[in-house]
Design a protein around this motif. Structure first.
Motif, PDB file in Angstrom:
ATOM      1  N   GLU A  38       0.839  -1.195   0.000  1.00 36.85           N
ATOM      2  CA  GLU A  38       0.000   0.000   0.000  1.00 36.85           C
ATOM      3  C   GLU A  38       0.878   1.251   0.000  1.00 36.85           C
ATOM      4  OE1 GLU A  38      -2.382  -0.638   3.448  1.00 36.85           O
ATOM      5  OE2 GLU A  38      -3.895  -1.707   2.303  1.00 36.85           O
ATOM      6  N   GLU A  42      -1.704   5.228   3.174  1.00 43.35           N
ATOM      7  CA  GLU A  42      -2.552   4.137   3.643  1.00 43.35           C
ATOM      8  C   GLU A  42      -1.909   3.430   4.838  1.00 43.35           C
ATOM      9  OE1 GLU A  42      -4.893   2.664  -0.351  1.00 43.35           O
ATOM     10  OE2 GLU A  42      -2.766   2.181  -0.195  1.00 43.35           O
ATOM     11  N   ASP A  45      -2.405   5.648   7.880  1.00 41.27           N
ATOM     12  CA  ASP A  45      -3.783   5.547   8.393  1.00 41.27           C
ATOM     13  C   ASP A  45      -3.963   4.275   9.208  1.00 41.27           C
ATOM     14  OD1 ASP A  45      -4.482   7.919   7.211  1.00 41.27           O
ATOM     15  OD2 ASP A  45      -5.472   7.013   5.477  1.00 41.27           O
ATOM     16  N   ARG A 157      -6.041  -6.051   3.088  1.00 46.56           N
ATOM     17  CA  ARG A 157      -7.092  -5.434   3.907  1.00 46.56           C
ATOM     18  C   ARG A 157      -7.631  -6.441   4.915  1.00 46.56           C
ATOM     19  NH1 ARG A 157     -10.407  -4.212  -0.071  1.00 46.56           N
ATOM     20  NH2 ARG A 157      -8.994  -2.838  -1.141  1.00 46.56           N
TER      21      ARG A 157
END
Length: 201
Positions: A38, A42, A45, A157
């Motif tokens: 990523e 990202e 975060d 994810r």
């Protein structure tokens, strides 16, 4: 990325210990985020989400420190090599798939004639139609690449979400354990008080 891991992991363990948290659960989860493909934003975060479970202030400072240390520990040659390795493996995979689908077959004389007629008809295609075919092939290849990228992102994810759930469970269990210990302390205090009171009588 053995060199990066060998330098970074001990540092991360010490960092998490200084934040008074379980380096086993959070360490592997943080490493997983940093090793994912990523973007930096990202990753930041995701790290902020984890660290907000551990600390209450200076979260972005801790995140920046972790990212900076990761970047320092990550040798550039190894990055290039891993990208090349992925490309080589992808090419091998695509070649093996195309080889598996094409197998030699012997044709009868009649089939050969039919084949030649069909091929001669197709050889009369205009340049325009050939270009359209090439565009369709490249679009199909782009679509395949896009679905691979989506699959990798979805897997990353899912790993992050799994780690986040584990971290949350661990945090809740720690909280319950602390509350139990506190309740036991209070109970012992009360017993001591009642025992002292009984002795005085």
């Amino acid at each position: 990325m053995a060199a990066a891991v060998s330098e970074f992991e001990p540092w991360l363990i010490d960092k998490l210990k200084s934040l008074k948290t379980d380096e086993g659960v959070f360490g592997s989860y943080i490493s997983g985020i940093l090793e994912s493909e990523e973007s930096i934003d990202e990753k930041k975060d995701a790290l902020e989400g984890i660290l907000s479970e551990i600390v209450e202030r200076d979260i972005s400072a801790h995140v920046d420190e972790i990212i900076d240390k990761w970047e320092l520990c990550k040798p550039k040659e190894e990055i290039r090599k891993s990208i090349q390795d992925v490309d080589i493996q992808l090419n091998k995979l695509l070649e093996s798939q195309s080889l598996a689908t094409t197998s030699r077959r012997e044709y009868t004389d009649e089939e050969k004639k039919i084949r030649e007629v069909i091929l001669s008809q197709y050889s009369e295609l205009s340049d325009n139609e050939e270009n359209q075919d090439k565009e369709e092939v490249s679009e199909c290849q782009d679509l395949i690449k896009n679905t691979n990228a989506l699959d990798v992102a979805a897997a990353a994810r899912e790993r992050r979400e799994q780690g986040r759930l584990e971290a949350q469970r661990k945090k809740e269990k720690d909280k319950e354990d602390r509350e139990k210990q506190k309740a036991l302390k209070e109970e012992k205090k009360e017993k001591r008080k009642t025992q002292k009171g009984e002795r005085k009588r």
